[in-house]
Design an enzyme around this catalytic site. Sequence first.
Site, mmCIF file in Angstrom:
data_model
loop_
_atom_site.group_PDB
_atom_site.id
_atom_site.type_symbol
_atom_site.label_atom_id
_atom_site.label_comp_id
_atom_site.label_asym_id
_atom_site.label_seq_id
_atom_site.Cartn_x
_atom_site.Cartn_y
_atom_site.Cartn_z
ATOM 1 N N CYS A 1 -0.398 1.866 -4.461
ATOM 2 C CA CYS A 1 -0.148 2.864 -3.281
ATOM 3 C C CYS A 1 1.242 2.962 -3.000
ATOM 4 O O CYS A 1 2.214 2.450 -3.398
ATOM 5 C CB CYS A 1 -0.807 2.196 -2.299
ATOM 6 S SG CYS A 1 -0.640 2.972 -0.548
ATOM 7 N N GLU B 1 4.557 2.268 7.999
ATOM 8 C CA GLU B 1 4.791 3.381 8.724
ATOM 9 C C GLU B 1 5.392 2.854 9.887
ATOM 10 O O GLU B 1 6.252 3.571 10.469
ATOM 11 C CB GLU B 1 3.854 4.326 8.956
ATOM 12 C CG GLU B 1 3.204 4.770 7.646
ATOM 13 C CD GLU B 1 3.268 6.130 7.484
ATOM 14 O OE1 GLU B 1 3.315 6.853 8.453
ATOM 15 O OE2 GLU B 1 3.138 6.821 6.122
ATOM 16 N N HIS C 1 3.170 3.395 -0.708
ATOM 17 C CA HIS C 1 3.814 2.669 0.387
ATOM 18 C C HIS C 1 4.311 1.291 -0.149
ATOM 19 O O HIS C 1 5.291 0.511 0.429
ATOM 20 C CB HIS C 1 3.213 2.633 1.792
ATOM 21 C CG HIS C 1 3.026 3.793 2.547
ATOM 22 N ND1 HIS C 1 2.495 4.841 1.990
ATOM 23 C CD2 HIS C 1 3.241 4.293 3.537
ATOM 24 C CE1 HIS C 1 2.482 6.017 2.820
ATOM 25 N NE2 HIS C 1 2.914 5.513 3.945
ATOM 26 N N CYS D 1 1.082 10.305 -5.050
ATOM 27 C CA CYS D 1 0.101 9.694 -4.344
ATOM 28 C C CYS D 1 -1.063 9.225 -5.114
ATOM 29 O O CYS D 1 -1.724 9.902 -6.014
ATOM 30 C CB CYS D 1 -0.571 10.837 -3.416
ATOM 31 S SG CYS D 1 -1.907 10.178 -2.315
ATOM 32 N N ASP E 1 2.754 14.278 -1.884
ATOM 33 C CA ASP E 1 1.958 12.876 -1.276
ATOM 34 C C ASP E 1 1.150 13.207 -0.032
ATOM 35 O O ASP E 1 1.599 14.139 0.607
ATOM 36 C CB ASP E 1 3.102 11.817 -1.234
ATOM 37 C CG ASP E 1 2.414 10.426 -0.461
ATOM 38 O OD1 ASP E 1 1.442 10.210 -1.072
ATOM 39 O OD2 ASP E 1 2.604 10.054 0.273
ATOM 40 N N SER E 2 0.384 12.355 0.503
ATOM 41 C CA SER E 2 -0.496 12.543 1.343
ATOM 42 C C SER E 2 0.573 12.373 2.824
ATOM 43 O O SER E 2 0.210 12.727 3.705
ATOM 44 C CB SER E 2 -1.506 11.081 1.805
ATOM 45 O OG SER E 2 -0.889 10.104 1.475
HETATM 46 N N1 DGL Z 1 -0.231 7.799 -0.523
HETATM 47 C C1 DGL Z 1 -1.362 7.126 -0.456
HETATM 48 C C2 DGL Z 1 -1.465 6.422 -1.837
HETATM 49 O O1 DGL Z 1 -0.599 6.350 -2.572
HETATM 50 C C3 DGL Z 1 -1.254 6.330 0.670
HETATM 51 C C4 DGL Z 1 -1.480 6.622 2.068
HETATM 52 C C5 DGL Z 1 -2.653 7.301 2.303
HETATM 53 O O2 DGL Z 1 -3.776 6.622 2.301
HETATM 54 O O3 DGL Z 1 -2.713 8.552 2.610
HETATM 55 O O4 DGL Z 1 -2.744 6.079 -2.081
#
Ligand code: DGL
Length: 275
Positions: free
Chosen positions: A187, A155, A189, A76, A13-14
Amino acid sequence: MTADKNAPVGVFDSGLGGLTVVREIMRNLPDESLVYFGDTARVPYGNKSKDTIIRYSGQIIRFLQEQNVKAIVVACNTASALALDTVEKEIDLPILGVVRPGAGMAIRTTRNKRIGVIATEGTIRSGLYHELICAEDPEISVFEKACPLFVPLVEEGWNKDPVTEEVARRYLKELLENDIDTLIMGCTHYPLLRTLLKRVVGEKVTLVNPAYETAQALKQLLEKRNLFHEPVSVGEEAGRYRYFASDSIEHFKDFANRILPYDIVQAEQVAIEKY
Ligand code: DGL
């Protein structure tokens, strides 16, 4: 070469949000070993260009291949939406993202054929949720909304804060006015805001969590390829999960220990740019 069924599954993931996918894999596939990579030094991906997300995803996949993973989950939404179709052509491993499973579940869930999608700007811009849903059922109307403030609020740990609830009311107003009965939390989160989102959308709207659907899709994929890990004994869990991040692992560990069922034992920082 046949893949080793006892090799780990790579998940990336990011940053930290993909741990919601890890959590679902742990719950639904408790015998699997995992290698997780969170690109904490370069997060967020949500506002970056497609070319950048493809480059970052390629580097992470090369790192995960070096860990001898048997399959990869792009945990992600943004990377699944912008990079998966490119990077999957370049590797010889089974790979899946979170968008397709989430879209499939929403199609099966909606009764009035009106689906809402909330996600990062990149995911919404890609139009992939919209495309997959309408390809399957052109009668469904899809209403999308980018919610860029949700990631930093989560976060910060403001998952239950009235400020976050007010932000959610504003973001969701238009979707609710369009009479959606299903909302994709598109997303990584957002499942951490589930309780708050449920309060805002009310009983009539069903929330779809692509993280859960992705764990189910992974299960099917491993079964089809005869890649299920052999059964492991209870008590061996924590040691079978390895975590890597591109930035310092202190914040990563705190966040992860708040949402995962097992405390992190092994975590390391990786210089991802060299891959
Ligand atoms: N992990 C990203 C997503 O699911 C969210 C966080 C980001 O913008 O990197 O799109």
